[in-house]
Design a protein around this motif. Structure first.
Motif, short mmCIF file in Angstrom:
data_model
loop_
_atom_site.label_atom_id
_atom_site.label_comp_id
_atom_site.label_asym_id
_atom_site.label_seq_id
_atom_site.Cartn_x
_atom_site.Cartn_y
_atom_site.Cartn_z
N ALA A 110 -22.19 6.85 1.51
CA ALA A 110 -21.96 6.52 0.10
C ALA A 110 -23.59 6.63 -0.46
N GLY A 111 -24.75 6.58 0.45
CA GLY A 111 -25.92 7.04 -0.14
C GLY A 111 -25.87 8.65 -0.44
N SER A 112 -25.03 9.40 0.35
CA SER A 112 -25.29 10.60 0.12
C SER A 112 -24.34 11.10 -1.17
N ARG A 113 -23.38 10.46 -1.25
CA ARG A 113 -22.42 10.79 -2.33
C ARG A 113 -23.45 10.51 -3.74
N THR A 114 -24.29 9.50 -3.73
CA THR A 114 -24.76 8.98 -5.22
C THR A 114 -26.40 8.78 -4.72
N PRO A 115 -26.97 9.75 -4.55
CA PRO A 115 -28.32 9.64 -4.05
C PRO A 115 -29.10 8.63 -5.03
N SER A 116 -29.83 7.70 -4.48
CA SER A 116 -30.71 6.67 -5.76
C SER A 116 -32.15 6.52 -4.67
N PRO A 117 -33.06 6.05 -5.38
CA PRO A 117 -34.39 5.53 -4.52
C PRO A 117 -34.50 4.57 -3.84
N LYS A 118 -34.88 4.94 -2.57
CA LYS A 118 -35.06 3.92 -1.25
C LYS A 118 -36.37 3.81 -0.87
N THR A 119 -36.77 2.82 -0.19
CA THR A 119 -37.96 2.42 0.38
C THR A 119 -37.80 2.18 1.83
N ARG A 120 -38.80 2.34 2.63
CA ARG A 120 -38.95 1.90 4.01
C ARG A 120 -38.81 0.45 4.04
N ALA A 121 -38.18 0.07 5.28
CA ALA A 121 -38.15 -1.14 5.88
C ALA A 121 -39.43 -2.12 5.51
N ALA A 122 -40.51 -1.75 6.12
CA ALA A 122 -41.86 -2.36 5.75
C ALA A 122 -42.04 -2.81 4.30
N ASP A 123 -41.74 -1.73 3.60
CA ASP A 123 -41.95 -2.20 1.91
C ASP A 123 -41.17 -3.15 1.69
N LEU A 124 -39.54 -2.96 2.03
CA LEU A 124 -38.81 -4.05 1.58
C LEU A 124 -39.24 -5.42 1.99
N LEU A 125 -39.79 -5.58 3.19
CA LEU A 125 -40.22 -6.82 3.81
C LEU A 125 -41.52 -7.14 3.14
N ASP A 126 -42.20 -6.17 2.79
CA ASP A 126 -43.35 -6.67 1.87
C ASP A 126 -43.23 -7.19 0.66
N ARG A 127 -42.09 -6.67 0.03
CA ARG A 127 -41.65 -7.07 -1.36
C ARG A 127 -41.19 -8.40 -1.29
N THR B 210 -32.17 1.37 4.54
CA THR B 210 -33.44 1.68 4.11
C THR B 210 -33.60 3.04 4.33
N ALA B 211 -34.83 3.57 3.62
CA ALA B 211 -35.17 5.07 3.66
C ALA B 211 -35.33 5.66 4.91
N ASP B 212 -36.12 4.55 5.99
CA ASP B 212 -36.20 5.02 7.46
C ASP B 212 -35.07 4.68 8.23
N GLY B 213 -33.91 4.44 7.78
CA GLY B 213 -32.63 4.26 8.52
C GLY B 213 -32.63 2.64 9.11
N TRP B 214 -33.56 1.79 8.67
CA TRP B 214 -33.20 0.49 9.28
C TRP B 214 -32.03 -0.20 8.53
N VAL B 215 -31.40 -1.17 9.36
CA VAL B 215 -30.25 -1.72 8.37
C VAL B 215 -30.82 -3.23 8.06
N ALA B 216 -30.73 -3.56 6.79
CA ALA B 216 -31.08 -4.90 6.22
C ALA B 216 -30.00 -5.72 5.76
N PHE B 217 -30.23 -6.99 6.24
CA PHE B 217 -29.24 -7.95 5.67
C PHE B 217 -29.86 -9.14 4.80
N SER B 218 -29.20 -9.40 3.58
CA SER B 218 -29.87 -10.52 2.75
C SER B 218 -28.78 -11.08 1.82
N ASP B 219 -29.09 -12.25 1.33
CA ASP B 219 -28.41 -12.82 0.36
C ASP B 219 -28.87 -12.30 -1.01
#
Length: 236
Positions: A19-36, A161-170
């Motif tokens: 899905a990410g390959s079909r419609t590329p869009s900006p991503k960040t690393r897992a560490a950046d997601l956690l910091d945010r 995420t951009a570095d291949g980590w899988v994230a789960f969130s509500d």
């Protein structure tokens, strides 16, 4: 709530990668997601579980009917959101005290299953009556268990995420900024277990789960459905 796990723990679903390959869009690393998450969420608590996993949550802006609670015991962490209607009978079944919360209950149910394996994982989850989603991580075995109630009353999403980590969130918006289109709602009545072959339905254990690609206009890149009439309808 938020959980991010490295490729050592979670094998990234191929459907989300596609899905990410079909419609590329900006991503960040897992560490950046956690910091945010920590930076944008009041009174956020972040837990680093070695180099392969992180959990974070906050009590801010949660409903009394959808509490977020954390339990930790014997190197097992459980982050639970929602509530169980049958807590009384489940506490008796697992020999828990009256003050035990839902995260403690799920953690003890998992331990009983892990140590004595008296019944299938799908059976354990099917006995949880209520509205919930939870993340459980056993650091001693690097085992991850994620589940959502059959009605999807407590929203849960997962993405890559951009570095291949899988994230789960509500929080869909939080994941969107880091996972782009490699993002999907976690299917209701289902669980993910890296110890039991990935994504499965505990409501209908014998039914396969199919990923339906989304249109470019949709926020998520795919939707996972338990095989049945809904999947057939979505294909036409």
């Amino acid at each position: 709530m938020l959980g991010v796990f490295s490729g050592e723990v979670v094998e990234a679903p191929g459907e989300l990668l596609a899905a990410g390959s079909r419609t590329p869009s900006p991503k960040t690393r897992a560490a950046d997601l956690l910091d945010r998450f920590v930076g944008q969420t009041n009174s956020a608590i972040s837990i680093h579980l070695g180099s392969i996993a992180n959990l974070a949550y906050s009590h801010s802006h949660h409903s009394p009917l959808r509490r977020r609670v954390l339990a930790v015991k014997d190197e097992i962490y459980c982050l639970f959101e929602g509530g169980l209607d049958n807590m009384g009978s489940l506490k008796q079944e697992y020999g828990l005290c009256k003050t035990a919360n839902e995260a403690v209950l799920v953690l003890e149910a998992y331990k009983a299953l892990r140590d004595r394996a008296p019944y299938p994982l799908s059976s354990m989850l099917a006995h949880l009556s209520g509205t919930f989603s939870f993340l459980l991580f056993d650091t001693t075995t690097s085992t991850l268990l994620v589940a959502s109630d059959p009605d999807g009353k407590v929203p849960l999403f997962w993405g890559i995420t951009a570095d291949g980590w899988v994230a789960f969130s509500d929080d869909l918006g939080m994941l969107k900024g880091s996972c782009g289109k490699s993002l999907a709602p976690f299917p209701p009545g289902c669980f993910y277990s890296n110890a039991q072959g990935g994504l499965k339905s505990f409501e209908n254990p014998k039914n396969k789960i199919t990923a339906i690609p989304a249109t470019e206009e949709e926020v998520c890149g795919a939707t996972f459905k338990v095989e049945g009439s809904l999947v057939l309808e979505a294909r036409h």
